[in-house]
Design a protein around this motif. Sequence first.
Motif, PDB file in Angstrom:
ATOM      1  N   LEU A 125       7.430   0.374  -3.579  1.00  0.00           N
ATOM      2  CA  LEU A 125       6.305   0.614  -4.490  1.00  0.00           C
ATOM      3  C   LEU A 125       5.108  -0.264  -4.125  1.00  0.00           C
ATOM      4  O   LEU A 125       3.962   0.203  -4.099  1.00  0.00           O
ATOM      5  CB  LEU A 125       6.739   0.344  -5.931  1.00  0.00           C
ATOM      6  CG  LEU A 125       7.719   1.349  -6.544  1.00  0.00           C
ATOM      7  CD1 LEU A 125       8.185   0.857  -7.909  1.00  0.00           C
ATOM      8  CD2 LEU A 125       7.074   2.727  -6.659  1.00  0.00           C
ATOM      9  N   ALA A 126       5.375  -1.540  -3.847  1.00  0.00           N
ATOM     10  CA  ALA A 126       4.288  -2.456  -3.493  1.00  0.00           C
ATOM     11  C   ALA A 126       3.636  -2.061  -2.166  1.00  0.00           C
ATOM     12  O   ALA A 126       2.411  -2.128  -2.019  1.00  0.00           O
ATOM     13  CB  ALA A 126       4.816  -3.889  -3.417  1.00  0.00           C
ATOM     14  N   THR A 127       4.449  -1.626  -1.213  1.00  0.00           N
ATOM     15  CA  THR A 127       3.907  -1.204   0.085  1.00  0.00           C
ATOM     16  C   THR A 127       3.047   0.040  -0.063  1.00  0.00           C
ATOM     17  O   THR A 127       1.944   0.126   0.496  1.00  0.00           O
ATOM     18  CB  THR A 127       5.052  -0.935   1.075  1.00  0.00           C
ATOM     19  OG1 THR A 127       5.849  -2.122   1.217  1.00  0.00           O
ATOM     20  CG2 THR A 127       4.514  -0.536   2.435  1.00  0.00           C
ATOM     21  N   THR A 128       3.547   1.016  -0.816  1.00  0.00           N
ATOM     22  CA  THR A 128       2.777   2.240  -1.051  1.00  0.00           C
ATOM     23  C   THR A 128       1.466   1.935  -1.754  1.00  0.00           C
ATOM     24  O   THR A 128       0.402   2.457  -1.384  1.00  0.00           O
ATOM     25  CB  THR A 128       3.603   3.228  -1.895  1.00  0.00           C
ATOM     26  OG1 THR A 128       4.821   3.537  -1.217  1.00  0.00           O
ATOM     27  CG2 THR A 128       2.824   4.504  -2.148  1.00  0.00           C
ATOM     28  N   ALA A 129       1.532   1.067  -2.759  1.00  0.00           N
ATOM     29  CA  ALA A 129       0.318   0.690  -3.489  1.00  0.00           C
ATOM     30  C   ALA A 129      -0.668  -0.020  -2.569  1.00  0.00           C
ATOM     31  O   ALA A 129      -1.887   0.184  -2.667  1.00  0.00           O
ATOM     32  CB  ALA A 129       0.678  -0.200  -4.675  1.00  0.00           C
ATOM     33  N   ALA A 130      -0.161  -0.856  -1.660  1.00  0.00           N
ATOM     34  CA  ALA A 130      -1.034  -1.590  -0.748  1.00  0.00           C
ATOM     35  C   ALA A 130      -1.808  -0.629   0.152  1.00  0.00           C
ATOM     36  O   ALA A 130      -3.026  -0.783   0.352  1.00  0.00           O
ATOM     37  CB  ALA A 130      -0.209  -2.563   0.099  1.00  0.00           C
ATOM     38  N   PHE A 131      -1.136   0.372   0.691  1.00  0.00           N
ATOM     39  CA  PHE A 131      -1.825   1.337   1.556  1.00  0.00           C
ATOM     40  C   PHE A 131      -2.830   2.170   0.763  1.00  0.00           C
ATOM     41  O   PHE A 131      -3.914   2.495   1.276  1.00  0.00           O
ATOM     42  CB  PHE A 131      -0.809   2.236   2.251  1.00  0.00           C
ATOM     43  CG  PHE A 131      -0.216   1.630   3.490  1.00  0.00           C
ATOM     44  CD1 PHE A 131      -0.896   1.682   4.696  1.00  0.00           C
ATOM     45  CD2 PHE A 131       1.017   0.993   3.447  1.00  0.00           C
ATOM     46  CE1 PHE A 131      -0.362   1.120   5.841  1.00  0.00           C
ATOM     47  CE2 PHE A 131       1.565   0.422   4.590  1.00  0.00           C
ATOM     48  CZ  PHE A 131       0.867   0.477   5.790  1.00  0.00           C
ATOM     49  N   ARG A 132      -2.494   2.500  -0.469  1.00  0.00           N
ATOM     50  CA  ARG A 132      -3.428   3.279  -1.281  1.00  0.00           C
ATOM     51  C   ARG A 132      -4.663   2.461  -1.623  1.00  0.00           C
ATOM     52  O   ARG A 132      -5.795   2.978  -1.592  1.00  0.00           O
ATOM     53  CB  ARG A 132      -2.732   3.755  -2.556  1.00  0.00           C
ATOM     54  CG  ARG A 132      -1.724   4.873  -2.308  1.00  0.00           C
ATOM     55  CD  ARG A 132      -1.127   5.386  -3.599  1.00  0.00           C
ATOM     56  NE  ARG A 132      -0.242   6.517  -3.358  1.00  0.00           N
ATOM     57  CZ  ARG A 132       0.447   7.145  -4.306  1.00  0.00           C
ATOM     58  NH1 ARG A 132       0.338   6.741  -5.574  1.00  0.00           N
ATOM     59  NH2 ARG A 132       1.227   8.165  -4.002  1.00  0.00           N
ATOM     60  N   VAL A 133      -4.481   1.197  -1.971  1.00  0.00           N
ATOM     61  CA  VAL A 133      -5.625   0.334  -2.246  1.00  0.00           C
ATOM     62  C   VAL A 133      -6.507   0.203  -1.025  1.00  0.00           C
ATOM     63  O   VAL A 133      -7.734   0.265  -1.105  1.00  0.00           O
ATOM     64  CB  VAL A 133      -5.134  -1.052  -2.725  1.00  0.00           C
ATOM     65  CG1 VAL A 133      -6.290  -2.049  -2.762  1.00  0.00           C
ATOM     66  CG2 VAL A 133      -4.484  -0.956  -4.102  1.00  0.00           C
ATOM     67  N   LEU A 134      -5.888   0.019   0.126  1.00  0.00           N
ATOM     68  CA  LEU A 134      -6.649  -0.127   1.379  1.00  0.00           C
ATOM     69  C   LEU A 134      -7.449   1.146   1.681  1.00  0.00           C
ATOM     70  O   LEU A 134      -8.650   1.070   2.020  1.00  0.00           O
ATOM     71  CB  LEU A 134      -5.710  -0.447   2.522  1.00  0.00           C
ATOM     72  CG  LEU A 134      -6.375  -0.633   3.895  1.00  0.00           C
ATOM     73  CD1 LEU A 134      -7.288  -1.855   3.874  1.00  0.00           C
ATOM     74  CD2 LEU A 134      -5.315  -0.758   4.991  1.00  0.00           C
ATOM     75  N   ARG A 135      -6.811   2.293   1.544  1.00  0.00           N
ATOM     76  CA  ARG A 135      -7.515   3.553   1.840  1.00  0.00           C
ATOM     77  C   ARG A 135      -8.664   3.772   0.864  1.00  0.00           C
ATOM     78  O   ARG A 135      -9.735   4.253   1.252  1.00  0.00           O
ATOM     79  CB  ARG A 135      -6.530   4.724   1.802  1.00  0.00           C
ATOM     80  CG  ARG A 135      -5.653   4.832   3.038  1.00  0.00           C
ATOM     81  CD  ARG A 135      -4.988   6.185   3.107  1.00  0.00           C
ATOM     82  NE  ARG A 135      -4.011   6.341   2.031  1.00  0.00           N
ATOM     83  CZ  ARG A 135      -2.720   6.051   2.147  1.00  0.00           C
ATOM     84  NH1 ARG A 135      -2.246   5.581   3.300  1.00  0.00           N
ATOM     85  NH2 ARG A 135      -1.894   6.235   1.143  1.00  0.00           N
TER      86      ARG A 135
END
Length: 275
Positions: free
Chosen positions: A261-271
Amino acid sequence: MSTPTAHRQGLTRTVLRLHRTALVVWGVFVLASVAYLVWLTEVTADSVHATLAACRDDGPGLCGIGAWRDYTEPMGWISTFMYYSFWAVAAWAGGALIGRELESGTARLAWTQSCTPTRWLAVKLAVPAGLIVLAGAVFVPVYRWAWSAHRDLMGDDWSFPDVFAARGPAVVAYGLCALAVGTLAALLLRRSLPALAVAVTVMIVLNRCVERYREDFWPTAGGGTASAGLWQTRSGGYHPPSHFWPLHLVETGIVLAVTALATTAAFRVLRRRTA
């Protein structure tokens, strides 16, 4: 013309170069822990057994307590340090791996040199994640062997939090989770010190919650009395040693789910922030 593969390889080398000190320290810590476990099991244990045997011949008393502690205390500290090393991983990820590069503008410089933000973050995570998994693959089997080799000299139990985690993949899961949480905190805050503090705090809270409810991750074996090898629960039931793997794998799954969940959220925030 350079290719995407060449860019990935170049970025990987850059990550290794920029963070080589932290990565070397981590590798030395793991290898030193493994070497010390082997030394304790193969050398120190024989000396302690010999001392205890001589003490039994001399009659009851405090003889041999020091020798016993020379074995059991280092074994305990190794598992404790490895278990709680996720604090250091979270701090490093939030403060140095991601936070410092966002704060200093180094990350944006990399994005302008034919490296997309997504690829940049993927490599940033892949390198330390691979080292964490590799370290766990080396440490866990050696620790399981060492912990089981001389149980008569040990003063702990399989239900101790650090022992419980260090005897299986949960110790790796916590490291990966700390990496993901630290990265997400850095991307959200874009400041190294605040991200460091938030990442460590989140990991401590998560760990305490998991430890609090760990005994509930698998049905107990019913009523029982305290005895060697049984884990007494708050409800009055108990977990025998055979429950280790069900409990451990459930905990590992929970921590890995938070990691995902944290990894997915990190990529979404970055994008979202680089769109």
